[in-house]
Design a protein around this motif. Structure first.
Motif, PDB file in Angstrom:
ATOM      1  N   THR A 126       0.847  -1.202   0.000  1.00 38.57           N
ATOM      2  CA  THR A 126       0.000   0.000   0.000  1.00 38.57           C
ATOM      3  C   THR A 126       0.880   1.249   0.000  1.00 38.57           C
ATOM      4  N   PHE A 127       0.279   2.344  -0.496  1.00 34.24           N
ATOM      5  CA  PHE A 127       1.016   3.606  -0.528  1.00 34.24           C
ATOM      6  C   PHE A 127       1.347   4.077   0.879  1.00 34.24           C
ATOM      7  N   MET A 128       0.385   4.005   1.798  1.00 31.93           N
ATOM      8  CA  MET A 128       0.612   4.480   3.164  1.00 31.93           C
ATOM      9  C   MET A 128       1.688   3.646   3.870  1.00 31.93           C
ATOM     10  N   GLY A 129       1.711   2.364   3.612  1.00 35.11           N
ATOM     11  CA  GLY A 129       2.740   1.509   4.202  1.00 35.11           C
ATOM     12  C   GLY A 129       4.129   1.892   3.711  1.00 35.11           C
ATOM     13  N   ARG A 130       4.240   2.141   2.390  1.00 38.88           N
ATOM     14  CA  ARG A 130       5.530   2.552   1.843  1.00 38.88           C
ATOM     15  C   ARG A 130       5.921   3.935   2.347  1.00 38.88           C
TER      16      ARG A 130
END
Length: 118
Positions: free
Chosen positions: A17-21
């Motif tokens: 996910t974008f937020m995880g990255r």
């Protein structure tokens, strides 16, 4: 540690996910370095290098003297008739040394042996 549940190779957040990255990137980078000019970063790098340079050299030289010199000496045994030993006739020695040996041992000593070193 078997029971800690922490694996250094695994990211803390989901990388799909974008937020995880984004969280992972924010966690491993220092955003303050983006605000500093290059000259300040170069000063910090030079300070780090010069700060550790002296103590590191002292520790490395100390380690070599304490551990490597005895190890090297043990590799080359100092036997009387090995390749490192040289013999010389007493008659070819300096006059003071020759007289000292002759006074102490007389004619019993014909040759002296010494170590060439490593």
């Amino acid at each position: 540690m078997a029971g800690s549940g922490f694996d250094i190779d695994m990211p803390r957040w989901d990388q799909s996910t974008f937020m995880g990255r984004l969280k992972h990137f924010a966690n491993i980078t220092d955003w303050r370095t983006a605000l500093l000019p290059d000259s300040r970063l170069d000063e910090a790098k030079a300070l780090r290098i010069t700060f550790f340079h002296g103590p590191l050299q002292v520790v490395m030289v100390g380690a070599f003297l304490v551990f490597m010199v005895p190890a090297a000496c043990s590799l080359f045994p100092h036997i009387q008739f090995c390749a490192f030993m040289i013999s010389m006739a007493v008659s070819k020695l300096e006059p003071e040394l020759r007289e000292s040996i002759l006074c102490r041992y007389g004619d019993r000593v014909q040759y002296v042996y010494f170590n060439k070193g490593l």
